[in-house]
Design an enzyme around this catalytic site. Sequence first.
Site, PDB file in Angstrom:
ATOM      1  N   GLU A 272       0.820  -1.204   0.000  1.00 20.89           N
ATOM      2  CA  GLU A 272       0.000   0.000   0.000  1.00 20.89           C
ATOM      3  C   GLU A 272       0.859   1.262   0.000  1.00 20.89           C
ATOM      4  O   GLU A 272       1.993   1.254   0.473  1.00 20.89           O
ATOM      5  CB  GLU A 272      -0.934  -0.014   1.224  1.00 20.89           C
ATOM      6  CG  GLU A 272      -1.934  -1.157   1.130  1.00 20.89           C
ATOM      7  CD  GLU A 272      -2.846  -1.299   2.342  1.00 20.89           C
ATOM      8  OE1 GLU A 272      -3.994  -1.713   2.151  1.00 20.89           O
ATOM      9  OE2 GLU A 272      -2.413  -1.004   3.468  1.00 20.89           O
TER      10      GLU A 272
ATOM     11  N   CYS B 266       3.605   8.405   1.632  1.00 17.02           N
ATOM     12  CA  CYS B 266       4.138   7.403   2.551  1.00 17.02           C
ATOM     13  C   CYS B 266       4.279   6.112   1.758  1.00 17.02           C
ATOM     14  O   CYS B 266       3.282   5.566   1.272  1.00 17.02           O
ATOM     15  CB  CYS B 266       3.153   7.243   3.717  1.00 17.02           C
ATOM     16  SG  CYS B 266       3.608   5.968   4.904  1.00 17.02           S
TER      17      CYS B 266
ATOM     18  N   CYS C 273      -1.049   5.292  10.467  1.00 25.38           N
ATOM     19  CA  CYS C 273       0.177   4.618  10.897  1.00 25.38           C
ATOM     20  C   CYS C 273      -0.126   3.247  11.472  1.00 25.38           C
ATOM     21  O   CYS C 273      -0.988   3.104  12.331  1.00 25.38           O
ATOM     22  CB  CYS C 273       0.875   5.410  11.996  1.00 25.38           C
ATOM     23  SG  CYS C 273       1.490   6.970  11.460  1.00 25.38           S
TER      24      CYS C 273
ATOM     25  N   CYS D 135       6.409  -5.959  15.368  1.00 23.41           N
ATOM     26  CA  CYS D 135       5.986  -5.064  16.451  1.00 23.41           C
ATOM     27  C   CYS D 135       4.521  -5.398  16.769  1.00 23.41           C
ATOM     28  O   CYS D 135       3.685  -5.490  15.868  1.00 23.41           O
ATOM     29  CB  CYS D 135       6.131  -3.604  16.037  1.00 23.41           C
ATOM     30  SG  CYS D 135       7.842  -3.184  15.658  1.00 23.41           S
TER      31      CYS D 135
ATOM     32  N   CYS E 279       1.416  -3.287  15.401  1.00 23.51           N
ATOM     33  CA  CYS E 279       1.440  -2.849  14.004  1.00 23.51           C
ATOM     34  C   CYS E 279       0.823  -3.922  13.112  1.00 23.51           C
ATOM     35  O   CYS E 279       1.222  -5.088  13.152  1.00 23.51           O
ATOM     36  CB  CYS E 279       2.882  -2.583  13.580  1.00 23.51           C
ATOM     37  SG  CYS E 279       3.060  -2.215  11.827  1.00 23.51           S
TER      38      CYS E 279
ATOM     39  N   CYS F 215       6.399  -7.410   6.792  1.00 31.67           N
ATOM     40  CA  CYS F 215       7.506  -6.934   7.619  1.00 31.67           C
ATOM     41  C   CYS F 215       7.877  -8.030   8.605  1.00 31.67           C
ATOM     42  O   CYS F 215       7.012  -8.728   9.120  1.00 31.67           O
ATOM     43  CB  CYS F 215       7.094  -5.679   8.382  1.00 31.67           C
ATOM     44  SG  CYS F 215       8.438  -4.933   9.342  1.00 31.67           S
TER      45      CYS F 215
HETATM   46  N1  SAH Z   1       9.367  -0.130  10.051  1.00 28.70           N
HETATM   47  C1  SAH Z   1       9.496   1.294  10.114  1.00 28.70           C
HETATM   48  C2  SAH Z   1       8.534   2.056   9.237  1.00 28.70           C
HETATM   49  C3  SAH Z   1       7.085   1.617   9.167  1.00 28.70           C
HETATM   50  S1  SAH Z   1       6.012   1.944  10.525  1.00 28.70           S
HETATM   51  C4  SAH Z   1       9.393   1.742  11.553  1.00 28.70           C
HETATM   52  O1  SAH Z   1       9.052   0.940  12.410  1.00 28.70           O
HETATM   53  O2  SAH Z   1       9.686   2.892  11.830  1.00 28.70           O
HETATM   54  C5  SAH Z   1       5.745   3.680  10.596  1.00 28.70           C
HETATM   55  C6  SAH Z   1       5.410   4.157  12.006  1.00 28.70           C
HETATM   56  O3  SAH Z   1       4.098   3.751  12.443  1.00 28.70           O
HETATM   57  C7  SAH Z   1       6.356   3.620  13.065  1.00 28.70           C
HETATM   58  O4  SAH Z   1       6.716   4.645  13.938  1.00 28.70           O
HETATM   59  C8  SAH Z   1       5.504   2.581  13.752  1.00 28.70           C
HETATM   60  O5  SAH Z   1       5.983   2.246  15.012  1.00 28.70           O
HETATM   61  C9  SAH Z   1       4.169   3.268  13.777  1.00 28.70           C
HETATM   62  N2  SAH Z   1       3.050   2.392  14.081  1.00 28.70           N
HETATM   63  C10 SAH Z   1       2.964   1.071  13.848  1.00 28.70           C
HETATM   64  N3  SAH Z   1       1.768   0.606  14.260  1.00 28.70           N
HETATM   65  C11 SAH Z   1       1.084   1.649  14.754  1.00 28.70           C
HETATM   66  C12 SAH Z   1      -0.224   1.813  15.308  1.00 28.70           C
HETATM   67  N4  SAH Z   1      -1.052   0.793  15.409  1.00 28.70           N
HETATM   68  N5  SAH Z   1      -0.596   3.049  15.699  1.00 28.70           N
HETATM   69  C13 SAH Z   1       0.238   4.104  15.562  1.00 28.70           C
HETATM   70  N6  SAH Z   1       1.473   4.020  15.040  1.00 28.70           N
HETATM   71  C14 SAH Z   1       1.899   2.807  14.640  1.00 28.70           C
END
Ligand code: SAH
Length: 343
Positions: A87, A100, A327, A111, A114, A107
């Site tokens: 996406e 973005c 995000c 996390c 996410c 991935c």
């Molecule tokens: N892998 C990279 C880039 C992709 S995520 C990274 O981790 O930075 C982009 C951002 O969204 C990151 O800061 C991530 O921690 C955040 N993110 C992931 N899941 C989220 C959620 N459910 N709510 C808010 N931010 C989130």
Amino acid sequence: MPAPYELVREELDQLLAGEPAYRSRQVWESLHLRVQRPEEMTELPESLRATLAAAFPPALREVSCQSADEGQTTKWLWSLHDGSRVETVLMHYPDRVTVCVSTQAGCAMACQFCATGQAGFQRHLSEGEIVEQVAVAMRAARPRRLSNVVFMGMGEPLANYDRVWSAVTRLHGEMGLSARHLTLSTVGLVPGIRRLAAETLPVNLAVSLHAANDRLRDVLVPINRRYPLGLLAEACDEYVKATGRRLSIEWAMIHDVNDQGNDAGELAQFARPLGAHVNLIPLNPTPGYAVVGSSAARVRRFRDQLEALGVNATVRVTRGADIDAACGQLAASVTLSRKGRGG
Ligand code: SAH
């Protein structure tokens, strides 16, 4: 068959070897500066246009395109040549237009909160697949000019370092984007941060911290077990010293998990020596994580606590939550099965 942005300049030269000498440059500039598809390159003879269009189909096939925030946010779901799905999100702001982009299908960082991490890893995106996301966004942004690219879509950019960096170089060198308007976001891959510190192109770096003690971060961001906070802080310090750029720290605000006074204290201890700026992102809901985001009042209180501790912090306005474009919500396959959309 390569997609147009998969070609490097020398390959295009070879492919157009039978044409007048200026053709290759003309096509290259049409692709990168004017961001045209082969069929739109009206300065080319019609037969060549048709040949190029047939030989170089786009890498991204549109499965869906949704819009939110009264047309200010657009999310595309793409299908790639092998059926992988990624996406891309385009956001219009009064002072800038930001895309973005995804850097991997899925991935591997896992996390907890996410959606992309919940779905697991499929493969790295190629340089061309990354660049084409930006090209599509540039076209869609018209008549405005796309100004910013954030590598914050699906995937971990520093786990796909070489292709991501080639894409960065191309966006800057060939497509006219300023390095200061390009931002790589990482979960905290220490070797990648060190490599970035040694690059000459001054792009921005954002580190997704979310917890500033190892016990909590080990759980929220599992790669912390490999690169704990001490090592991460050292690498960030090296980056800041080497580049003179300001570091950003991303912090998703999770109710009762990382939004209390002691969390602000730990974050301030990490951020202050680095002179980092903190972005607070209210947690967006995802299917695999039952915890809710902090209330607006708690987010404000947390920001005030950070400011009192000498750390600059901004609360990020969420974009595209109702189309799962915010995000952490990018998860092509989950989106499809949950909403029943198909391509
Ligand atoms: N892998 C990279 C880039 C992709 S995520 C990274 O981790 O930075 C982009 C951002 O969204 C990151 O800061 C991530 O921690 C955040 N993110 C992931 N899941 C989220 C959620 N459910 N709510 C808010 N931010 C989130």
